[in-house]
Design a protein around this motif. Sequence first.
Motif, short mmCIF file in Angstrom:
data_model
loop_
_atom_site.label_atom_id
_atom_site.label_comp_id
_atom_site.label_asym_id
_atom_site.label_seq_id
_atom_site.Cartn_x
_atom_site.Cartn_y
_atom_site.Cartn_z
N PHE A 83 0.89 -1.32 -0.08
CA PHE A 83 0.00 0.10 -0.15
C PHE A 83 0.88 1.22 -0.02
CE2 PHE A 83 -3.08 -2.99 1.52
CZ PHE A 83 -4.42 -2.69 0.79
N PHE A 84 1.97 1.19 0.44
CA PHE A 84 2.77 2.31 0.59
C PHE A 84 4.11 2.18 -0.20
CE2 PHE A 84 0.84 1.31 4.76
CZ PHE A 84 -0.04 2.34 4.59
N ARG A 85 4.41 1.18 -0.89
CA ARG A 85 5.60 1.02 -1.85
C ARG A 85 5.06 -0.15 -3.05
NH1 ARG A 85 10.54 -1.36 0.96
NH2 ARG A 85 9.68 -3.50 0.79
N HIS A 86 5.43 0.39 -4.57
CA HIS A 86 5.26 -0.30 -5.42
C HIS A 86 6.45 -1.10 -5.78
CE1 HIS A 86 3.74 -0.71 -9.88
NE2 HIS A 86 3.34 -1.76 -9.17
N ASP A 87 6.13 -2.37 -5.32
CA ASP A 87 7.17 -3.44 -5.96
C ASP A 87 6.81 -4.26 -7.20
OD1 ASP A 87 9.25 -2.60 -3.95
OD2 ASP A 87 8.09 -4.04 -2.65
N ALA A 88 7.70 -4.35 -8.25
CA ALA A 88 7.50 -5.16 -9.41
C ALA A 88 6.92 -6.43 -9.10
CB ALA A 88 8.39 -5.15 -10.35
N ALA A 89 6.22 -7.32 -9.64
CA ALA A 89 6.07 -8.66 -9.32
C ALA A 89 7.19 -9.21 -9.40
CB ALA A 89 4.85 -9.11 -10.15
N PRO A 90 7.47 -10.42 -8.68
CA PRO A 90 8.76 -11.37 -9.14
C PRO A 90 8.31 -11.90 -10.40
CG PRO A 90 7.54 -11.67 -6.79
CD PRO A 90 6.72 -10.99 -7.33
N ALA A 91 9.49 -12.35 -10.64
CA ALA A 91 9.66 -12.85 -12.30
C ALA A 91 8.67 -14.09 -12.43
CB ALA A 91 11.16 -12.97 -12.51
N GLU A 92 8.59 -15.10 -11.52
CA GLU A 92 7.66 -16.24 -11.82
C GLU A 92 6.12 -15.72 -11.95
OE1 GLU A 92 6.92 -20.49 -9.63
OE2 GLU A 92 8.49 -19.37 -9.08
N ALA A 138 0.01 -6.55 -10.96
CA ALA A 138 0.60 -5.32 -11.34
C ALA A 138 0.37 -4.19 -10.33
CB ALA A 138 -0.38 -4.88 -12.63
N VAL A 139 -0.42 -4.18 -9.67
CA VAL A 139 -0.46 -2.99 -8.75
C VAL A 139 0.09 -3.51 -7.42
CG1 VAL A 139 -2.60 -1.90 -7.31
CG2 VAL A 139 -3.01 -2.54 -9.81
N CYS A 140 0.18 -4.75 -6.98
CA CYS A 140 0.37 -4.96 -5.69
C CYS A 140 1.70 -5.67 -5.54
CB CYS A 140 -0.58 -5.73 -4.74
SG CYS A 140 -2.25 -4.86 -4.61
N GLY A 141 2.05 -6.52 -6.83
CA GLY A 141 3.56 -7.01 -6.80
C GLY A 141 3.06 -8.45 -6.14
N THR A 142 1.93 -8.80 -5.87
CA THR A 142 1.53 -10.20 -5.35
C THR A 142 0.17 -10.59 -5.68
OG1 THR A 142 1.22 -11.70 -3.28
CG2 THR A 142 0.95 -8.94 -3.18
N THR A 143 -0.10 -11.86 -5.72
CA THR A 143 -1.71 -12.11 -5.73
C THR A 143 -2.19 -12.54 -4.82
OG1 THR A 143 -0.86 -14.53 -6.15
CG2 THR A 143 -0.94 -13.07 -8.24
#
Length: 463
Positions: free
Chosen positions: A366-375, A432-437
């Motif tokens: 919610f406070f930092r946008h991290d790219a989703a892991p490669a997998e 895309a938005v959270c970097g996690t599902t």
Amino acid sequence: MTVRTRFAPSPTGLLHLGSVRTALFTWAYSRHHQGVAVLRIEDTDLERSTPESVKAIFDGLAWCGIDFDEGPYFQMQRMPRYKEVIQQLLAEGKAYLCYTSREELDQMRAEMEARGEKPRYDRRWRPEPGKTLPLIPAGIEPVVRFRNPIDGVVAWDDAVKGRIEISNTELDDLIIARPDGTPTYNFCVVVDDHDMAITHVIRGDDHVNNTPRQINILQALGAAIPVYGHLPLIFNADGSKMSKRKDPVSVVDYQDLGILPEAFLNYLARLGWGHGDEEVFTVAQFIEWFDLANVSPSPARFDREKMLWINQQHIKAADNARLAELTRPFLAKLGIEAGPALVEVIALLKERVTNLVDLAAQASYFFRHDAAPAELAAQHLNEEGRARLARLRTALTAIDSWDVPTLAAAIKAFVAAEGVKMPLVGMPLRAAVCGTTQTPSIDAVLALLGKAEVLARLERTLA
């Protein structure tokens, strides 16, 4: 009679969970009976006692919310009193000077072991009618030994373990002062309990062997004998002994694991004590219910998964603003300084976690946008997924009212227009938005993030 209990830790390391349970039971018993709880620091072990350990005790108790009515008293500040009582016992013939050397003691014990006897001091310096004592040797500073009764038994009705009887023939004449005049542990404890009018001594099972010696000294002083209750030891779930080197055993360990103090006390209370089938309760309820009669004499087993489950229940029930403040330090460890929206984030996430470490980790996106892991990106942000997200971004841009109902309706309409199932939209959107599902309901997440932030994250992902 006013109930007076005492918690008397030695400041030789971090505050151990077994010590916290002792403090909790001691404190709760006095509170239950509208009595007085005393804090005493047993710091006579000069080689191992440290100011850092004293601070660790105070900090640990403060974190748990266990407070005391009297103290802290420090044994090292009471040395004149101990020496006064030692002189009293010497004058009354209830203690005596012993000049036995270390070499003589070693030889004495070796001979007894060779005869198959229990090694102990043979009382050679104990005065008796008609007995001639050895000549006082040169260069030997004497110890002071307590004149323990030779016959009879020491018996007490332990509040946890039941009736215990130990023959005085099993006890030797305890050293109560070392050659330099400093008193020993068992003696200091007795004087303290007497002077502080302690009525109930609640402590660990490992002190059972000290109790008959302490009772005999109390009787020699003409003092009242407190009620003793010895708590069962705490083992690992597999029955093995807990180790400071490989097991989390200190209060600090559980703070670092993100356990709430009230959950920590709740779980410790259940280690050897119970109130019907109650599993989750407040500290106030524990004080209301607690009685030594319901403490089991059998060793307790520490189950980390059960503790996390209890912690989860307390997190669910906790005030969101308080949880937010408790979570901030864990976010700071992730390099995140959360804004005022943290309270709303906590409200959204707290049903899903078992500890504050996980809560901070889940709040981080919610406070930092991290790219989703490669997998994850390969699975959900492939060419098809990115194309669909681009169309979704266009649809979301057109939304005027950015709230949960509107977002839910918009996403549902988009899924229908695409002719796919929800996961083929929701999973790429989360990635895309959270970097996690792994998130709560995506419409709630998007609403909390805000329109500008969501669109910006989608743009960065699609760039």
